[in-house]
Write a protein that holds these residues in place. Structure first.
Motif, PDB file in Angstrom:
ATOM      1  N   GLU A 184      26.513 -31.701 -22.257  1.00 35.12           N
ATOM      2  CA  GLU A 184      27.427 -30.612 -22.608  1.00 35.12           C
ATOM      3  C   GLU A 184      28.709 -31.146 -23.234  1.00 35.12           C
ATOM      4  O   GLU A 184      29.279 -30.510 -24.139  1.00 35.12           O
ATOM      5  N   LEU A 185      29.174 -32.315 -22.777  1.00 32.44           N
ATOM      6  CA  LEU A 185      30.326 -32.945 -23.414  1.00 32.44           C
ATOM      7  C   LEU A 185      30.030 -33.253 -24.878  1.00 32.44           C
ATOM      8  O   LEU A 185      30.838 -32.953 -25.772  1.00 32.44           O
ATOM      9  N   VAL A 186      28.862 -33.822 -25.142  1.00 28.15           N
ATOM     10  CA  VAL A 186      28.484 -34.155 -26.511  1.00 28.15           C
ATOM     11  C   VAL A 186      28.365 -32.892 -27.362  1.00 28.15           C
ATOM     12  O   VAL A 186      28.843 -32.836 -28.507  1.00 28.15           O
ATOM     13  N   ILE A 187      27.739 -31.860 -26.813  1.00 31.18           N
ATOM     14  CA  ILE A 187      27.589 -30.599 -27.539  1.00 31.18           C
ATOM     15  C   ILE A 187      28.959 -30.018 -27.887  1.00 31.18           C
ATOM     16  O   ILE A 187      29.201 -29.588 -29.031  1.00 31.18           O
ATOM     17  N   LYS A 188      29.870 -30.039 -26.919  1.00 25.62           N
ATOM     18  CA  LYS A 188      31.218 -29.528 -27.147  1.00 25.62           C
ATOM     19  C   LYS A 188      31.923 -30.318 -28.245  1.00 25.62           C
ATOM     20  O   LYS A 188      32.555 -29.735 -29.146  1.00 25.62           O
ATOM     21  N   ALA A 189      31.799 -31.640 -28.202  1.00 24.43           N
ATOM     22  CA  ALA A 189      32.450 -32.491 -29.204  1.00 24.43           C
ATOM     23  C   ALA A 189      31.816 -32.303 -30.580  1.00 24.43           C
ATOM     24  O   ALA A 189      32.518 -32.228 -31.599  1.00 24.43           O
ATOM     25  N   LYS A 190      30.494 -32.204 -30.638  1.00 25.13           N
ATOM     26  CA  LYS A 190      29.827 -31.994 -31.927  1.00 25.13           C
ATOM     27  C   LYS A 190      30.203 -30.641 -32.524  1.00 25.13           C
ATOM     28  O   LYS A 190      30.484 -30.538 -33.723  1.00 25.13           O
ATOM     29  N   ASP A 191      30.210 -29.627 -31.687  1.00 22.61           N
ATOM     30  CA  ASP A 191      30.550 -28.289 -32.173  1.00 22.61           C
ATOM     31  C   ASP A 191      31.996 -28.216 -32.660  1.00 22.61           C
ATOM     32  O   ASP A 191      32.337 -27.379 -33.492  1.00 22.61           O
ATOM     33  N   GLY A 251      33.323 -30.624 -34.301  1.00 20.16           N
ATOM     34  CA  GLY A 251      33.381 -31.435 -35.513  1.00 20.16           C
ATOM     35  C   GLY A 251      33.828 -32.868 -35.295  1.00 20.16           C
ATOM     36  O   GLY A 251      34.163 -33.570 -36.255  1.00 20.16           O
ATOM     37  N   LEU A 252      33.814 -33.334 -34.060  1.00 22.40           N
ATOM     38  CA  LEU A 252      34.237 -34.702 -33.768  1.00 22.40           C
ATOM     39  C   LEU A 252      33.102 -35.691 -34.085  1.00 22.40           C
ATOM     40  O   LEU A 252      31.924 -35.343 -34.011  1.00 22.40           O
ATOM     41  N   PRO A 253      33.447 -36.934 -34.443  1.00 23.65           N
ATOM     42  CA  PRO A 253      32.443 -37.906 -34.893  1.00 23.65           C
ATOM     43  C   PRO A 253      31.692 -38.558 -33.728  1.00 23.65           C
ATOM     44  O   PRO A 253      31.909 -39.726 -33.392  1.00 23.65           O
ATOM     45  N   ILE A 254      30.798 -37.814 -33.121  1.00 21.33           N
ATOM     46  CA  ILE A 254      30.099 -38.306 -31.930  1.00 21.33           C
ATOM     47  C   ILE A 254      28.590 -38.168 -32.090  1.00 21.33           C
ATOM     48  O   ILE A 254      28.102 -37.202 -32.693  1.00 21.33           O
ATOM     49  N   THR A 255      27.869 -39.157 -31.601  1.00 23.04           N
ATOM     50  CA  THR A 255      26.409 -39.116 -31.512  1.00 23.04           C
ATOM     51  C   THR A 255      26.043 -39.491 -30.079  1.00 23.04           C
ATOM     52  O   THR A 255      26.884 -39.947 -29.305  1.00 23.04           O
ATOM     53  N   CYS A 256      24.769 -39.319 -29.741  1.00 24.64           N
ATOM     54  CA  CYS A 256      24.359 -39.695 -28.389  1.00 24.64           C
ATOM     55  C   CYS A 256      22.906 -40.125 -28.361  1.00 24.64           C
ATOM     56  O   CYS A 256      22.113 -39.788 -29.235  1.00 24.64           O
ATOM     57  N   GLY A 257      22.591 -40.891 -27.320  1.00 21.32           N
ATOM     58  CA  GLY A 257      21.224 -41.318 -27.080  1.00 21.32           C
ATOM     59  C   GLY A 257      20.776 -40.937 -25.679  1.00 21.32           C
ATOM     60  O   GLY A 257      21.596 -40.740 -24.778  1.00 21.32           O
ATOM     61  N   VAL A 258      19.467 -40.831 -25.514  1.00 19.91           N
ATOM     62  CA  VAL A 258      18.860 -40.564 -24.215  1.00 19.91           C
ATOM     63  C   VAL A 258      17.741 -41.586 -24.022  1.00 19.91           C
ATOM     64  O   VAL A 258      17.038 -41.933 -24.971  1.00 19.91           O
TER      65      VAL A 258
END
Length: 350
Positions: free
Chosen positions: A164-171, A173-180
């Motif tokens: 949810e942190l990543v989703i919030k940051a992506k939405d 427009g922040l320059p973030i990616t993630c892996g699982v």
């Protein structure tokens, strides 16, 4: 006759090959051999070695060791505790990213959180900052990224709160990616109980509801990263057992099995096992590198693995098949369980 599929060489940006310092667990030859057996032709090694890779001299020694051993291509991430900022410019052309640990993990390599913004300011733009940041530090990550919007990759997102942190940051427009990791997609806390020390990993295995949230929001997940972190059987049977699971040789088979079950399609699989990593870490395409996969049902076993670990948390799991051949730059480097590449034939990427 079993179906055969061809894939491009895969990229795993998150492995721990233990070399130098703990080569009884793994070394560059066995670790990159495991990569080939799993269909990965490029891997990126993390800096939390027994002696952390936080100086140019340590990095160069590590690269020199790899140059004589690797059979796949390999890149390296640099490390920091916030006290080596003057090293950043010296190493930026030799590494793929900067790894920061905001939570306790193997080696106790954790920063003073008050230094995070200073590290962000000092790291040269153009190569990502990779974070081990579990949900208890999510507010710090988000505030730092808003203040200093440099490319950031959240490693091994494992539960709803972290994604949810990543989703919030992506939405935003922040320059973030993630892996699982595969183990957070295919194992849960119930498996941790069954596996005992062999299921000990950081971040911990999570409840099924968190796992479902990851699958349901796959569009926000950029990479599947093995977080290959081998330990010997005797170590995992010790008290306390160290954190970490081997994963290079099982990731592709697990993901293709998930595809067969309708959890994702082939393009989504390729994006998360290769294309997005190539974009995030600036790795040029190479149509002379490929993987052949035989789609005949297999049962995963801890026997005959290339990794020194000699075990897998997925033992006895049925999967759709296995890697039968790997070609790098038009040279066959792996075929029918045999490593054909000469040690040192892999390229160092930076």
């Amino acid at each position: 006759m079993a179906q055969t599929i061809s894939l491009p060489g895969l990229i795993d940006p998150h492995v721990h090959l233990r070399d130098p310092g703990q080569t009884h667990k793994e070394d560059f030859l066995t670790g990159t051999s495991a990569a080939l057996a799993g269909g990965f032709t490029t891997v990126m090694d993390m800096p939390n070695n027994a002696e952390p890779i936080t100086t140019l001299a340590r990095l160069e020694a590590k690269i020199a060791s790899a140059e004589s051993q690797t059979v796949s291509d390999i890149g390296f991430h640099f490390g920091t505790l916030g006290d080596n900022l003057d090293e950043f410019e010296k190493v930026i052309d030799k590494v793929k990213g900067l790894k920061i640990y905001l939570n306790v993990t193997t080696g106790g390599f954790i920063i003073d959180k008050s230094k995070l913004a200073q590290i962000y300011e000092a790291w040269p733009a153009g190569k990502p900052i990779l974070l081990h940041a579990e949900d208890d530090v999510s507010d710090l990550v988000l505030s730092t990224l808003k203040q200093i919007p440099k490319a950031t990759h959240m490693c091994h997102v494992s539960n709803r709160a972290e994604l949810e942190l990543v989703i919030k940051a992506k939405d935003a427009g922040l320059p973030i990616t993630c892996g699982v990791t595969p183990h957070h997609l295919f194992l849960t806390d119930k498996d941790a109980e069954r596996l005992g020390g062999f299921g000990m990993v950081k971040p911990f295995l999570k409840p099924a509801m968190d796992q479902k949230f990851l699958w349901d929001h796959l569009d926000y997940i950029d990479l599947i990263e093995s977080d290959h972190a081998p330990h010997t059987k005797s170590e995992k049977q010790g008290t306390p057992p160290p954190f970490g699971l081997p994963g290079l040789e099982t990731t592709l088979a697990l993901m293709l099995t998930a595809e067969a079950e309708g959890k994702l399609n082939r393009q989504q699989l390729l994006d998360r096992l290769r294309n997005n990593a190539a974009r995030i870490f600036n790795i040029p395409p190479d149509d002379t590198t490929s993987v052949r996969f035989e789609m005949n049902e297999q049962i995963i076993s801890g026997d005959n693995l290339q990794t020194k670990a000699g075990w897998t948390p997925y033992a006895d799991k049925h999967v759709v098949g296995k890697v039968s051949k790997v070609t790098i730059r038009n040279e066959v480097v792996y075929e029918d369980g045999q490593i054909l590449a000469k040690p040192g034939s892999g390229h160092i990427i930076s």
